[in-house]
Design a protein around this motif. Structure first.
Motif, PDB file in Angstrom:
ATOM      1  N   VAL A 103      -2.554   5.174  -1.216  1.00 37.68           N
ATOM      2  CA  VAL A 103      -1.210   4.630  -1.375  1.00 37.68           C
ATOM      3  C   VAL A 103      -1.284   3.279  -2.078  1.00 37.68           C
ATOM      4  O   VAL A 103      -2.254   2.526  -1.911  1.00 37.68           O
ATOM      5  N   GLU A 104      -0.289   3.011  -2.874  1.00 40.49           N
ATOM      6  CA  GLU A 104      -0.221   1.726  -3.568  1.00 40.49           C
ATOM      7  C   GLU A 104       0.095   0.621  -2.564  1.00 40.49           C
ATOM      8  O   GLU A 104       0.887   0.797  -1.636  1.00 40.49           O
ATOM      9  N   PHE A 105      -0.553  -0.537  -2.770  1.00 40.39           N
ATOM     10  CA  PHE A 105      -0.316  -1.680  -1.881  1.00 40.39           C
ATOM     11  C   PHE A 105      -0.059  -2.919  -2.727  1.00 40.39           C
ATOM     12  O   PHE A 105       0.144  -2.827  -3.939  1.00 40.39           O
ATOM     13  N   ALA A 106      -0.061  -4.079  -2.084  1.00 38.43           N
ATOM     14  CA  ALA A 106       0.258  -5.334  -2.764  1.00 38.43           C
ATOM     15  C   ALA A 106      -0.678  -5.571  -3.956  1.00 38.43           C
ATOM     16  O   ALA A 106      -1.860  -5.243  -3.911  1.00 38.43           O
ATOM     17  N   GLN A 107      -0.126  -6.138  -4.990  1.00 35.11           N
ATOM     18  CA  GLN A 107      -0.865  -6.511  -6.198  1.00 35.11           C
ATOM     19  C   GLN A 107      -1.597  -5.317  -6.818  1.00 35.11           C
ATOM     20  O   GLN A 107      -2.706  -5.425  -7.306  1.00 35.11           O
ATOM     21  N   ARG A 108      -0.934  -4.171  -6.760  1.00 34.49           N
ATOM     22  CA  ARG A 108      -1.417  -2.936  -7.401  1.00 34.49           C
ATOM     23  C   ARG A 108      -2.746  -2.444  -6.822  1.00 34.49           C
ATOM     24  O   ARG A 108      -3.489  -1.722  -7.486  1.00 34.49           O
ATOM     25  N   GLN A 109      -3.032  -2.819  -5.600  1.00 32.08           N
ATOM     26  CA  GLN A 109      -4.243  -2.321  -4.954  1.00 32.08           C
ATOM     27  C   GLN A 109      -4.007  -0.910  -4.405  1.00 32.08           C
ATOM     28  O   GLN A 109      -2.875  -0.500  -4.179  1.00 32.08           O
ATOM     29  N   ARG A 110      -5.108  -0.196  -4.167  1.00 31.08           N
ATOM     30  CA  ARG A 110      -5.062   1.120  -3.520  1.00 31.08           C
ATOM     31  C   ARG A 110      -5.527   0.968  -2.077  1.00 31.08           C
ATOM     32  O   ARG A 110      -6.409   0.176  -1.779  1.00 31.08           O
TER      33      ARG A 110
ATOM     34  N   PRO B 237      10.524   0.747  -6.385  1.00 28.12           N
ATOM     35  CA  PRO B 237      10.966  -0.635  -6.179  1.00 28.12           C
ATOM     36  C   PRO B 237      11.604  -0.869  -4.813  1.00 28.12           C
ATOM     37  O   PRO B 237      11.381  -1.907  -4.184  1.00 28.12           O
ATOM     38  N   ASP B 238      12.392   0.098  -4.340  1.00 31.28           N
ATOM     39  CA  ASP B 238      13.022  -0.047  -3.026  1.00 31.28           C
ATOM     40  C   ASP B 238      11.973  -0.079  -1.909  1.00 31.28           C
ATOM     41  O   ASP B 238      12.105  -0.827  -0.950  1.00 31.28           O
ATOM     42  N   ALA B 239      10.944   0.755  -2.066  1.00 29.30           N
ATOM     43  CA  ALA B 239       9.876   0.775  -1.062  1.00 29.30           C
ATOM     44  C   ALA B 239       9.115  -0.540  -1.063  1.00 29.30           C
ATOM     45  O   ALA B 239       8.772  -1.078   0.001  1.00 29.30           O
ATOM     46  N   MET B 240       8.834  -1.070  -2.261  1.00 29.74           N
ATOM     47  CA  MET B 240       8.141  -2.358  -2.356  1.00 29.74           C
ATOM     48  C   MET B 240       8.940  -3.460  -1.672  1.00 29.74           C
ATOM     49  O   MET B 240       8.396  -4.273  -0.920  1.00 29.74           O
ATOM     50  N   GLN B 241      10.251  -3.484  -1.934  1.00 29.39           N
ATOM     51  CA  GLN B 241      11.089  -4.530  -1.356  1.00 29.39           C
ATOM     52  C   GLN B 241      11.122  -4.433   0.162  1.00 29.39           C
ATOM     53  O   GLN B 241      11.050  -5.436   0.880  1.00 29.39           O
TER      54      GLN B 241
ATOM     55  N   GLU C  66       0.024  -3.395   5.984  1.00 29.12           N
ATOM     56  CA  GLU C  66      -0.793  -2.315   5.428  1.00 29.12           C
ATOM     57  C   GLU C  66      -0.676  -1.055   6.287  1.00 29.12           C
ATOM     58  O   GLU C  66      -0.689   0.065   5.755  1.00 29.12           O
ATOM     59  N   GLN C  67      -0.552  -1.232   7.607  1.00 33.47           N
ATOM     60  CA  GLN C  67      -0.341  -0.072   8.469  1.00 33.47           C
ATOM     61  C   GLN C  67       0.937   0.659   8.057  1.00 33.47           C
ATOM     62  O   GLN C  67       0.971   1.898   7.994  1.00 33.47           O
ATOM     63  N   ALA C  68       1.987  -0.105   7.792  1.00 38.38           N
ATOM     64  CA  ALA C  68       3.259   0.510   7.374  1.00 38.38           C
ATOM     65  C   ALA C  68       3.089   1.276   6.067  1.00 38.38           C
ATOM     66  O   ALA C  68       3.625   2.386   5.906  1.00 38.38           O
ATOM     67  N   ALA C  69       2.337   0.697   5.119  1.00 37.82           N
ATOM     68  CA  ALA C  69       2.117   1.376   3.838  1.00 37.82           C
ATOM     69  C   ALA C  69       1.328   2.671   4.034  1.00 37.82           C
ATOM     70  O   ALA C  69       1.627   3.697   3.394  1.00 37.82           O
ATOM     71  N   ARG C  70       0.331   2.641   4.910  1.00 34.88           N
ATOM     72  CA  ARG C  70      -0.469   3.851   5.157  1.00 34.88           C
ATOM     73  C   ARG C  70       0.369   4.943   5.819  1.00 34.88           C
ATOM     74  O   ARG C  70       0.235   6.120   5.483  1.00 34.88           O
ATOM     75  N   ILE C  71       1.193   4.542   6.774  1.00 35.49           N
ATOM     76  CA  ILE C  71       2.066   5.527   7.427  1.00 35.49           C
ATOM     77  C   ILE C  71       3.036   6.128   6.408  1.00 35.49           C
ATOM     78  O   ILE C  71       3.264   7.346   6.380  1.00 35.49           O
ATOM     79  N   ALA C  72       3.591   5.262   5.550  1.00 36.50           N
ATOM     80  CA  ALA C  72       4.516   5.746   4.526  1.00 36.50           C
ATOM     81  C   ALA C  72       3.818   6.712   3.579  1.00 36.50           C
ATOM     82  O   ALA C  72       4.378   7.753   3.196  1.00 36.50           O
TER      83      ALA C  72
END
Length: 500
Positions: free
Chosen positions: A97-104, A337-341, A372-378
């Motif tokens: 999953v994409e994370f902050a600053q275009r990290q995986r 963009p909505d997910a990032m925000q 990051e937990q939220a991003a992984r769950i998403a």
């Protein structure tokens, strides 16, 4: 009438306790003392766990978790945690999953569930992981067939001998860190550490004092992904190094409070950052309320919804794995963009709560991975639901799940030290009671429970005993309130190391 009898019996026990020769509860003239106030309970108020937001799950996961909870009468959060961990395992080898600053970031999740014996942990796990076990059986058949082909080729001295397949055991329950590395080295790129007896792992070889630091660090690195190495014991050219190249490990350990609570309070686990990488919760128990009708008793728990979930898991696990020079190539799930925000807003809210006087002040070592937990769950939700990106709605749903685990982590972290102190206090009170309720302070320092003999180790427990009117310290003596024993407040002596 009954209450009056109980009060009379308690008073009689207090008199007998005092008259048995103990100085506790007496003045200098030998008369029964009225100076002892009523002791207060030492029970820790755990607070009420938050309700698991099951409606935030994708439809298929939600329906499966709801059917498992309804069928087993277990806490909904228990079923949800098992479903979430299985979903994470099914997609972690195919997506990032994409994370902050275009990290995986990997989709691997590490879930710790605190649940008492009899909460039906194993039954829930059996339903939720049905697809995993079916896929494992398929791998076992393929593995056996390949081994036969290899044996036949060698026997016939053929020019071509097929390559062996990796061990089919993709689910491990009580394996050491070395065993996990070995499984990855031998060809597996995705494993699940699932156990309904998590205490076996937490109390096993990997978590012994001499191995604990390395094991905690290793598990943290597995969560992060990337290249890892594990050097076996040896010297010079006789030593061996096991390498895991960007492998994935999903974890769900279910354990009783006695096994998991000390781990949650372990400074080393916090310092190594493992607890921050875990989704921790203790669902409210349903024991005593699981009344079933005859129809429910006869109904097959493997409902259509649970079967559908199992089929989806099996299909995802069986999806072909792309490799480039041995390394697994995983698809990236970008954030809209909505997910990032939504993720940035959540991260900023948590950060503000860490400030002085904030709700999370002093807990950065436990909550610094929540975004990051939220991003992984998403990402898990999106991949499992066959989406090619993480939408704003999916991220908002994932954040609701992350908030639930965050609230549970904070609740358990705050009651942890209280719980340890209360247990130490009970141990001290029981020790005093066994010795007549009146012991010189010097005797306690020399002969008390070994792990509480030092002043710094027993300070909190002593303070609690005094504040709760269980014990007083005067003229070089420790005195136990006789009302504690008379009212049965000491209970059964806790297990553990005791002095003589």
């Amino acid at each position: 009438m009954i209450d009056a009898y109980r009060k009379s019996a308690a008073a009689d026990l207090e008199r007998k306790y005092a008259q048995s020769g103990h100085r506790n509860g007496f003045d200098n003239d030998g008369a029964a003392s009225s100076a002892w106030p009523d002791p207060e309970p030492l029970d820790v108020d755990e607070g009420k766990p938050a309700a698991f937001p099951l409606e935030a799950f994708p439809p298929m996961m939600q329906r499966a978790a709801r059917d498992i909870a309804n069928g087993t009468k277990c806490p909904p959060a228990l079923a949800a945690a098992s479903v979430l961990s299985v979903a994470s395992f099914s997609v972690q080898n195919h997506f990032d999953v994409e994370f902050a600053q275009r990290q995986r970031r990997p989709l691997s999740l590490c879930i710790l569930t605190v649940a008492a014996s009899g909460e039906r942990k194993s039954t829930v796990d059996r339903y939720a992981a049905r697809g995993v076990h079916e896929y494992r059986e398929l791998l076992a058949r393929e593995h056996a067939a390949r081994e036969k082909d290899i044996a036949d080729a060698k026997k016939a001295k053929a020019n071509y001998v097929p390559d062996p397949l990796p061990d089919p055991n993709i689910v491990i329950g009580n394996m050491t860190l070395q065993g996990i590395f070995r499984a990855f080295t031998e060809g597996q790129s995705s494993l699940a550490l699932f156990s309904d007896e998590g205490g076996e792992f937490l109390g096993g070889h990997s978590m012994k004092a001499e191995n604990r630091l390395g094991s905690l660090a290793g598990l943290s690195k597995f969560w992060d992904g990337g290249l890892q190495a594990y050097k076996l014991r040896g010297s010079k050219d006789k030593s061996e190094t096991l390498t895991a190249n960007d492998c994935r490990l999903a974890v769900h350990l279910q354990a009783q409070p006695v096994a998991l609570q000390p781990f949650l309070a372990d400074p080393m686990a916090k310092g190594q950052g493992l607890l921050a990488r875990c989704l921790i919760h203790k669902p409210a128990s349903t024991i005593g309320t699981r009344i079933m009708t005859l129809e429910e008793w006869q109904t097959d728990g493997m409902t259509v919804e649970v079967q559908s979930f199992a089929m989806r898991v099996k299909a995802l696990l069986g999806r072909p794995v792309s490799r480039d020079d041995g390394a697994v190539e995983r698809d990236l799930l970008p954030l809209t963009p909505d997910a990032m925000q939504a993720l940035v807003d959540y991260a900023n809210g948590v950060e503000r709560s860490l400030a002085p006087a904030g709700d999370l002040e002093g807990m950065s070592d436990l909550v610094n991975k929540v975004q990051e937990q939220a991003a992984r769950i998403a990402g898990t939700f999106a991949a499992f639901d066959n989406q090619t990106e993480v939408s704003g709605r999916t991220m908002e749903d994932a954040i609701r799940i992350a908030r639930y685990f965050l609230s549970e982590t904070v609740r358990l972290a705050r009651i942890g030290p209280q719980d340890v102190t209360a247990k130490d206090a009970i141990t001290i009170a029981a020790w005093l009671h066994e010795r007549g309720g009146n012991v010189p302070c010097k005797t306690f320092s020399k002969c008390g429970p070994k792990y509480l003999r030092r002043v710094t180790d027993r300070r909190d427990a002593f303070s609690l005993l005094k504040d709760a009117n269980w014990m007083r310290e005067a003229n070089g003596l420790l005195e136990l309130n006789p009302k504690c024993a008379a009212r049965g407040m000491l209970g059964r002596h806790p297990s553990g190391e005791r002095g003589e």
